[in-house]
Design an enzyme around this catalytic site. Structure first.
Site, PDB file in Angstrom:
ATOM      1  N   HIS A   1      45.599  46.308  48.536  1.00  0.00           N
ATOM      2  CA  HIS A   1      46.690  47.164  48.052  1.00  0.00           C
ATOM      3  C   HIS A   1      46.148  48.190  47.049  1.00  0.00           C
ATOM      4  CE1 HIS A   1      50.677  48.255  46.403  1.00  0.00           C
ATOM      5  NE2 HIS A   1      50.035  48.272  45.250  1.00  0.00           N
ATOM      6  N   GLU A   2      45.315  47.726  46.118  1.00  0.00           N
ATOM      7  CA  GLU A   2      44.738  48.649  45.126  1.00  0.00           C
ATOM      8  C   GLU A   2      43.819  49.661  45.801  1.00  0.00           C
ATOM      9  OE1 GLU A   2      46.159  48.744  42.438  1.00  0.00           O
ATOM     10  OE2 GLU A   2      47.130  46.798  42.480  1.00  0.00           O
TER      11      GLU A   2
ATOM     12  N   HIS B   1      45.719  52.538  47.048  1.00  0.00           N
ATOM     13  CA  HIS B   1      45.993  53.632  46.098  1.00  0.00           C
ATOM     14  C   HIS B   1      44.827  54.626  46.074  1.00  0.00           C
ATOM     15  CE1 HIS B   1      49.762  52.216  44.618  1.00  0.00           C
ATOM     16  NE2 HIS B   1      49.288  51.090  44.135  1.00  0.00           N
TER      17      HIS B   1
HETATM   18 ZN   LIG Z   1      50.289  49.405  43.529  1.00  0.00          ZN
END
Ligand SMILES: [Zn+2]
Length: 236
Positions: free
Chosen positions: A105-106, A109
């Site tokens: 998830h990171e 980004h």
């Molecule tokens: Zn996030």
């Protein structure tokens, strides 16, 4: 703290805020249980969170993004200025569905950053405004309500809207990062199709906390509008 001083024990405040508070509690419960369950469940690939993130970053031409272990539990984040992915110890070194899912998830980004994903740029632009606006909003709302000044209250409401805007822009950013994470995990073979549901369990629970935060901010805004007499109620 400032807020409780501001609204005192106005029962109307709690009437407004209850749906947000309930959703936040439900989201916290979901996050805790999903994390507890999925941090015990290993992946077929056996990669750690840091290894999975590194592989995803490489696949997207982001070798220059550093991956560092961070202090604190669930302190995971991507720093767009320094181009650093900071992962909490359990996520960094853990070899579980939860670790790999959160690390991905990171990385999502960082991939958004590279792609010039507009909502992320907008969110990063709002961050400094939201932190200044947030503190100033409380000062103006307190003065406005205490002195019964409609104009000061209105300024406070305007400043508070920046926080609501931040939360609203944050939603697509977070959902999109998880979407990119799951797709990349599958195409890279780090996660197999049968494991995707478990990854989704962790990431969807986390997303729900952002929905709860947004709902709470919107309800607080509605309450301030009500106190200002701009929403059905009387003007104070
Ligand atoms: Zn996030």
């Amino acid at each position: 703290m400032m807020l409780s001083f501001l609204i005192g024990w106005d029962p109307m405040y709690y009437a407004f805020i209850i749906p947000g508070a309930l959703l936040a509690m439900w989201a916290q419960f979901r996050v805790k249980s999903a994390y507890a369950q999925m941090s015990r469940k290993g992946t077929f690939s056996g990669l750690s969170g840091a290894e999975a993130a590194a592989q995803l970053l490489r696949a997207h031409g982001l070798e220059h993004v550093r991956i560092e272990p961070a202090q604190g539990i669930l302190s995971d984040h991507y720093d767009p200025r320094q181009k650093v992915l900071r992962l909490s110890r359990d996520v960094y070194a853990g070899r579980s569905i939860a670790s790999v899912g959160i690390a991905a998830h990171e990385a999502g980004h960082a991939i958004q950053d590279r792609a010039g994903y507009a909502p992320l740029a907008l969110r990063n632009g709002i961050v400094p405004l939201a932190s200044v606006g947030g503190s100033l909003a409380m000062v103006f709302l307190m003065l406005g309500l205490f002195l019964r000044s409609f104009n000061l209250t209105l300024v406070g409401i305007g400043l508070f809207s920046v926080i609501v805007l931040f939360q609203l822009v944050n939603l697509p950013v977070e959902f999109n990062a998880s979407k990119r994470a799951r797709a990349s995990l599958l195409t890279s073979g780090i996660i197999q199709q049968v494991e995707d549901r478990d990854v989704a369990k962790v990431l969807n629970a986390a997303a729900l906390t952002y929905v709860a935060a947004t709902l709470t901010a919107v309800l607080q805004l509605l309450y301030f509008l009500y106190r200002a007499g701009l929403l059905g109620g009387r003007r104070e």
